[in-house]
Design a protein around this motif. Sequence first.
Motif, PDB file in Angstrom:
ATOM      1  N   ALA A  35       1.307   2.121  -9.622  1.00  0.00           N
ATOM      2  CA  ALA A  35      -0.080   2.855  -8.869  1.00  0.00           C
ATOM      3  C   ALA A  35      -0.063   3.133  -6.983  1.00  0.00           C
ATOM      4  CB  ALA A  35      -1.261   3.487  -9.651  1.00  0.00           C
ATOM      5  N   GLY A  36      -0.065   1.784  -6.814  1.00  0.00           N
ATOM      6  CA  GLY A  36       0.281   1.419  -5.434  1.00  0.00           C
ATOM      7  C   GLY A  36       1.831   2.417  -4.650  1.00  0.00           C
ATOM      8  N   LEU A  37       2.302   1.549  -5.867  1.00  0.00           N
ATOM      9  CA  LEU A  37       4.196   1.889  -5.251  1.00  0.00           C
ATOM     10  C   LEU A  37       3.888   3.008  -4.900  1.00  0.00           C
ATOM     11  CD1 LEU A  37       5.322  -1.316  -6.719  1.00  0.00           C
ATOM     12  CD2 LEU A  37       5.129  -1.024  -4.069  1.00  0.00           C
ATOM     13  N   ALA A  38       3.610   3.761  -6.234  1.00  0.00           N
ATOM     14  CA  ALA A  38       3.506   5.380  -6.201  1.00  0.00           C
ATOM     15  C   ALA A  38       3.320   6.384  -5.168  1.00  0.00           C
ATOM     16  CB  ALA A  38       3.461   6.097  -7.557  1.00  0.00           C
ATOM     17  N   LEU A  39       2.098   5.249  -4.624  1.00  0.00           N
ATOM     18  CA  LEU A  39       2.371   6.687  -3.033  1.00  0.00           C
ATOM     19  C   LEU A  39       3.149   5.832  -2.225  1.00  0.00           C
ATOM     20  CD1 LEU A  39      -2.004   6.048  -3.758  1.00  0.00           C
ATOM     21  CD2 LEU A  39      -0.608   8.013  -4.592  1.00  0.00           C
ATOM     22  N   ALA A  72       1.990  -7.000  -2.256  1.00  0.00           N
ATOM     23  CA  ALA A  72       2.996  -6.083  -1.126  1.00  0.00           C
ATOM     24  C   ALA A  72       4.472  -6.619  -1.943  1.00  0.00           C
ATOM     25  CB  ALA A  72       2.257  -6.811   0.445  1.00  0.00           C
ATOM     26  N   ALA A  73       4.837  -8.230  -1.334  1.00  0.00           N
ATOM     27  CA  ALA A  73       6.268  -8.664  -1.835  1.00  0.00           C
ATOM     28  C   ALA A  73       7.219  -7.160  -3.258  1.00  0.00           C
ATOM     29  CB  ALA A  73       6.421  -9.634  -2.143  1.00  0.00           C
ATOM     30  N   ALA A  74       6.158  -6.441  -3.944  1.00  0.00           N
ATOM     31  CA  ALA A  74       6.605  -5.863  -4.856  1.00  0.00           C
ATOM     32  C   ALA A  74       7.541  -4.055  -4.171  1.00  0.00           C
ATOM     33  CB  ALA A  74       5.673  -5.533  -6.175  1.00  0.00           C
ATOM     34  N   ARG A  86      -1.056  -4.778 -12.627  1.00  0.00           N
ATOM     35  CA  ARG A  86       0.437  -4.630 -13.031  1.00  0.00           C
ATOM     36  C   ARG A  86       0.190  -2.784 -11.882  1.00  0.00           C
ATOM     37  NH1 ARG A  86       5.694  -5.565 -17.385  1.00  0.00           N
ATOM     38  NH2 ARG A  86       6.940  -3.899 -16.107  1.00  0.00           N
ATOM     39  N   ARG A  87      -0.354  -2.457 -13.241  1.00  0.00           N
ATOM     40  CA  ARG A  87      -0.639  -0.599 -13.160  1.00  0.00           C
ATOM     41  C   ARG A  87      -1.774  -0.589 -12.470  1.00  0.00           C
ATOM     42  NH1 ARG A  87      -4.583   2.167 -18.532  1.00  0.00           N
ATOM     43  NH2 ARG A  87      -2.167   2.931 -18.675  1.00  0.00           N
TER      44      ARG A  87
END
Length: 217
Positions: free
Chosen positions: A135-139, A160-162, A130-131
């Motif tokens: 972190a990836g989504l923040a980029l 990726a769906a997230a 989850r972390r």
Amino acid sequence: MRTAAAHAAPAMPVLADPGQLMARREALGAAHAAPLASYAAALRRSTGQPVPDADPADGGVAARLLLLLETPGPAIGRTGFVSRDNPAPTARNLRRFLAASGLARRETLIWNTVPFVIHAPGAANRAPSRREREAGLALLPGLLKLLPELAVVVLAGRAAAAAAPVLAVLRPSLPVLRMPHPSPTYVCTSPAVPQRIAATLAEAAATLGDTHRSIAA
């Protein structure tokens, strides 16, 4: 009688060829690829983790379709690229599905929701925590700023769906499609999985066609 073609060995993945790999590295300086190469280099500095480059054989910053996978796989250590041409089973499946979809390569960009490598050297890939997903989504906003022509996003797999809620905020009018991950782990579980992947990519191709006709009109 089987033909000679039936006995032919499968074609070697392009990026398994050192000469081709070197040519791709040199192509990172091209106008459509350089901004993404700079972005990946900045991520390597900020995260301290290996971050593969987008393949310059794809559309780069001119791409109209963004295909988000989950995380860089083990082949990344051998090539340094997020690419359908990697010498890996997932890339082989993706290469086949994309070719069948009719999507022009220059229209596409392949990237990972978690763009940095999360598995230990020599270890098999794993699902991101989850972390790591957060972190990836923040980029993701930084990536989208580099893609002004984007007309559709395809999310491949659960991680990726997230990205869907993030995309809804950043680009509310952007069509977002979801499909199973093209890894053999999923593709081989049921005939329905490759059918869903093929249908989603066909829908993405139709969306790009509709967008093109709308602009032309």
